[in-house]
Enzyme design. Structure first.
Site, mmCIF file in Angstrom:
data_model
loop_
_atom_site.group_PDB
_atom_site.id
_atom_site.type_symbol
_atom_site.label_atom_id
_atom_site.label_comp_id
_atom_site.label_asym_id
_atom_site.label_seq_id
_atom_site.Cartn_x
_atom_site.Cartn_y
_atom_site.Cartn_z
ATOM 1 N N GLN A 185 0.847 -1.193 0.000
ATOM 2 C CA GLN A 185 0.000 0.000 0.000
ATOM 3 C C GLN A 185 0.885 1.246 0.000
ATOM 4 O O GLN A 185 1.970 1.247 0.568
ATOM 5 C CB GLN A 185 -0.914 -0.003 1.231
ATOM 6 N N GLY A 186 0.421 2.315 -0.629
ATOM 7 C CA GLY A 186 1.176 3.563 -0.658
ATOM 8 C C GLY A 186 2.021 3.742 -1.897
ATOM 9 O O GLY A 186 2.771 4.706 -2.001
ATOM 10 N N CYS A 187 1.926 2.811 -2.835
ATOM 11 C CA CYS A 187 2.668 2.907 -4.092
ATOM 12 C C CYS A 187 1.682 3.256 -5.212
ATOM 13 O O CYS A 187 0.602 2.675 -5.282
ATOM 14 C CB CYS A 187 3.356 1.587 -4.420
ATOM 15 N N VAL A 188 2.075 4.194 -6.057
ATOM 16 C CA VAL A 188 1.233 4.537 -7.208
ATOM 17 C C VAL A 188 1.219 3.368 -8.186
ATOM 18 O O VAL A 188 0.175 2.974 -8.684
ATOM 19 C CB VAL A 188 1.730 5.836 -7.882
ATOM 20 N N SER A 189 2.391 2.800 -8.448
ATOM 21 C CA SER A 189 2.477 1.594 -9.269
ATOM 22 C C SER A 189 2.025 0.416 -8.419
ATOM 23 O O SER A 189 2.008 0.490 -7.198
ATOM 24 C CB SER A 189 3.923 1.350 -9.706
#
Length: 142
Positions: free
Chosen positions: A46-50
């Site tokens: 969680q917390g990744c754009v990709s």
């Protein structure tokens, strides 16, 4: 897997950021393939754009637990960042993981100035996920 010392040496000889980005993408191509079943919600960072997945295995066989990871991303550069992270953390004890400052290593390579804020946040999320795994493995071992 490429060691962090080999990565460090290669970064020293690559002066241009275009060359460094190409090298990071190449590192991503060296990742051990992650089985499709490991691309699960539980492994998604969680917390990744990709999209990024990290799956861990804990070997408790000979004393201190050893955390080993598989990683993957749908973005080439992020996949390379995962490869660098795994060279730092995979196959290590929780104590070694917690004693290693991955963000300082990425700063040493110059990524702070060359990653978008979103990628920097995603990198921090990946590091925190692995550090949380290490803290949990330590708690379980005691």
């Amino acid at each position: 897997m490429t060691t962090i010392d080999e990565i460090r040496d290669n970064f020293e000889v690559l002066d241009e950021w275009d060359d460094r980005y190409r090298y990071v993408i190449e590192l991503g191509r060296t990742l051990e393939p992650m089985p499709e079943t490991e691309h699960s919600a539980a492994n998604k960072v969680q917390g990744c754009v990709s999209q990024v997945w990290l799956s861990k295995r804990i070997d408790r066989g000979n004393g201190a637990p050893i955390l080993t990871y598989l990683g993957d991303s749908d973005a080439h550069i992020v996949r390379g960042l995962v490869a660098i992270l795994l060279s730092l953390y995979s196959g290590r004890t929780p104590q070694e993981i917690l004693a290693t400052d991955a963000l300082a290593v990425f700063d040493e390579f110059g990524f702070r100035e060359h990653l978008t804020p979103q990628r920097s946040n995603g990198l921090r999320s990946m590091v925190e996920r692995i550090r949380t795994d290490a803290r949990e493995a330590l708690a379980e071992a005691s």
